[in-house]
Write an enzyme that holds these catalytic residues in place. Structure first.
Site, PDB file in Angstrom:
ATOM      1  N   HIS A   2       0.824  -1.209   0.000  1.00  0.00           N
ATOM      2  CA  HIS A   2       0.000   0.000   0.000  1.00  0.00           C
ATOM      3  C   HIS A   2       0.859   1.261   0.000  1.00  0.00           C
ATOM      4  CE1 HIS A   2      -2.894  -3.091   0.928  1.00  0.00           C
ATOM      5  NE2 HIS A   2      -3.740  -2.301   0.317  1.00  0.00           N
ATOM      6  N   ARG A 109     -10.886   3.454  -0.899  1.00  0.00           N
ATOM      7  CA  ARG A 109     -10.269   2.689   0.199  1.00  0.00           C
ATOM      8  C   ARG A 109     -10.707   3.298   1.529  1.00  0.00           C
ATOM      9  NH1 ARG A 109      -5.974   3.847  -3.285  1.00  0.00           N
ATOM     10  NH2 ARG A 109      -5.417   2.075  -4.574  1.00  0.00           N
ATOM     11  N   ARG A 146     -15.503   0.581  -0.800  1.00  0.00           N
ATOM     12  CA  ARG A 146     -15.149  -0.738  -0.248  1.00  0.00           C
ATOM     13  C   ARG A 146     -15.229  -0.658   1.262  1.00  0.00           C
ATOM     14  NH1 ARG A 146      -9.247  -3.048  -1.370  1.00  0.00           N
ATOM     15  NH2 ARG A 146      -8.669  -1.375   0.055  1.00  0.00           N
ATOM     16  N   GLU A 238     -10.951 -11.573  -5.244  1.00  0.00           N
ATOM     17  CA  GLU A 238      -9.501 -11.536  -4.995  1.00  0.00           C
ATOM     18  C   GLU A 238      -8.999 -12.822  -4.352  1.00  0.00           C
ATOM     19  OE1 GLU A 238      -8.662  -8.131  -2.508  1.00  0.00           O
ATOM     20  OE2 GLU A 238     -10.558  -8.339  -1.462  1.00  0.00           O
ATOM     21  N   ASN A 261      -4.273  -7.647  -7.525  1.00  0.00           N
ATOM     22  CA  ASN A 261      -3.079  -7.743  -6.672  1.00  0.00           C
ATOM     23  C   ASN A 261      -3.186  -8.969  -5.759  1.00  0.00           C
ATOM     24  OD1 ASN A 261      -2.726  -5.292  -7.882  1.00  0.00           O
ATOM     25  ND2 ASN A 261      -2.761  -4.073  -6.028  1.00  0.00           N
ATOM     26  N   ASP A 262      -4.287  -9.036  -5.017  1.00  0.00           N
ATOM     27  CA  ASP A 262      -4.460 -10.173  -4.107  1.00  0.00           C
ATOM     28  C   ASP A 262      -4.780 -11.460  -4.866  1.00  0.00           C
ATOM     29  OD1 ASP A 262      -3.820  -9.602  -1.468  1.00  0.00           O
ATOM     30  OD2 ASP A 262      -5.675  -8.508  -1.118  1.00  0.00           O
ATOM     31  N   ARG A 272       3.162 -10.785  -1.960  1.00  0.00           N
ATOM     32  CA  ARG A 272       3.584  -9.663  -2.795  1.00  0.00           C
ATOM     33  C   ARG A 272       4.541  -8.717  -2.074  1.00  0.00           C
ATOM     34  NH1 ARG A 272      -2.385  -7.137  -2.506  1.00  0.00           N
ATOM     35  NH2 ARG A 272      -1.888  -5.037  -1.836  1.00  0.00           N
ATOM     36  N   CYS A 309      -9.924  -3.658 -10.403  1.00  0.00           N
ATOM     37  CA  CYS A 309      -9.445  -2.557  -9.556  1.00  0.00           C
ATOM     38  C   CYS A 309      -8.035  -2.808  -9.038  1.00  0.00           C
ATOM     39  CB  CYS A 309     -10.409  -2.278  -8.414  1.00  0.00           C
ATOM     40  SG  CYS A 309     -10.393  -3.519  -7.152  1.00  0.00           S
TER      41      CYS A 309
END
Length: 325
Positions: A2, A109, A146, A238, A261-262, A272, A309
């Site tokens: 992040h 977020r 989210r 995800e 990403n996840d 990651r 996303c």
């Protein structure tokens, strides 16, 4: 990580996994930091500096050209419109997104409301923040909020979570909300209270099974009935199990948003944030693309839409294959 996402949104070049020897260079040493290719060049020659400056000027010119058409819709040559949305954390980001031509917010977020503070945000604080963001985007630009996504790599000072051997496989994402329903209910209530200011949507992170989604959707339906407000409710894809069950989820959600990403991390079993293995995180890995394909087809069959996303969506090299899928 992040930190990288935040650095990117602030236009700060960001390089990780640099050897400790960089500390030995004197302040004032000339360095070329190329974060596109992922290297740092110390004491470059005049020719290398000139080449880099030329690249920077070319990139700046391309950026200026792009800004001139930023407010135009993104349409493929055969007439297919692709909605271009921004991932944001606050009202400043929302205002910047509008200026840069975003047609929507694909991911707010909301955890940044909860972080860097000693206590949970009050209902009024949450409502005010959501109203500001929805108002900045306007009624014509939907905003996907989210729900609180902490745990794993995002701890909260006032939400003590037990130390876990594998935090990415532990209590994070929607699991926090399910285990602390009062906290989640307060957030849902705040979103519904602020919904009048724009076009709000709710999205749940880290959903891995149907019973999880049904539990949180029940909570949303209860609050919608009390508030007399209805918003679309979707989930992030995800976790591989969510992609594999996309045909079942598609019957019960309003939309999907794929968190590449996840999804990549969990599919390839590569953390990651791991210094040695992070380079193996490849969102275009055939296994990940198959899961994306499976998700999109399941959504289409039920007349639902799918967004991306994860950071893959902002990679120009990935755009052709994502548009194709």
């Amino acid at each position: 990580s992040h930190a990288a996402i935040l650095a990117g949104s602030l236009n700060i070049p960001y390089l990780v996994n640099v050897p400790a020897s960089v500390r030995q260079y004197d302040n004032g040493t000339d360095v070329i930091l190329n974060t596109n290719k992922g290297y740092m060049l110390v004491n470059p020659t005049g020719e290398e500096i000139a080449r880099t400056v030329a690249r920077q000027e070319r990139a700046a010119a391309e950026h200026e050209e792009a800004l001139k058409v930023a407010d135009q819709p993104a349409v493929t040559q055969d007439g297919h419109h692709v909605e271009i949305a921004a991932n944001i954390a606050n009202q400043d980001d929302a205002e910047k997104a509008v200026k840069l031509g975003a047609e929507a917010v694909g991911l707010l977020r909301s955890e940044f409301l909860y972080m860097e503070r000693a206590t949970e945000p009050t209902m009024d604080e949450q409502v005010k923040a959501y109203e500001g963001i929805l108002g900045a985007m306007g009624k014509d630009r939907p905003v996907i909020i989210r729900t609180l996504d902490v745990g794993g790599d995002k701890p909260l000072a006032y939400l003590p979570l037990p130390r876990e051997e594998n935090p990415f496989l532990g209590e994070r994402g929607v699991r926090i909300g399910i285990n602390r329903p009062a906290m989640l209910r307060k957030q849902i209530r705040a979103i519904l209270k602020a919904a009048h200011a724009g076009h709000a949507r709710i999205m749940f992170p880290m959903i891995s099974s149907l019973d999880e989604f049904r539990a949180v959707k029940k909570l949303v339906l209860e609050e919608q009935e009390k508030a007399g407000v209805t918003v679309e409710v979707g989930i992030m894809i995800e976790v591989p199990s969510a992609a594999l069950l996309a045909d079942h989820f598609a019957k019960e959600v309003d939309f999907f948003s794929i968190g590449t990403n996840d999804l990549t991390q969990y599919t390839l079993a590569v953390d990651r944030g791991h210094p040695k293995l992070a380079a193996r995180i490849d969102g275009l890995h055939p296994a990940v693309l198959r899961l994306i394909d499976m998700t999109v087809k399941a959504a289409n069959k039920e007349g639902k839409w799918t967004g991306i996303c994860g950071s893959l969506a902002s990679d120009p090299n990935a755009v052709p294959i994502l548009v194709g899928l």
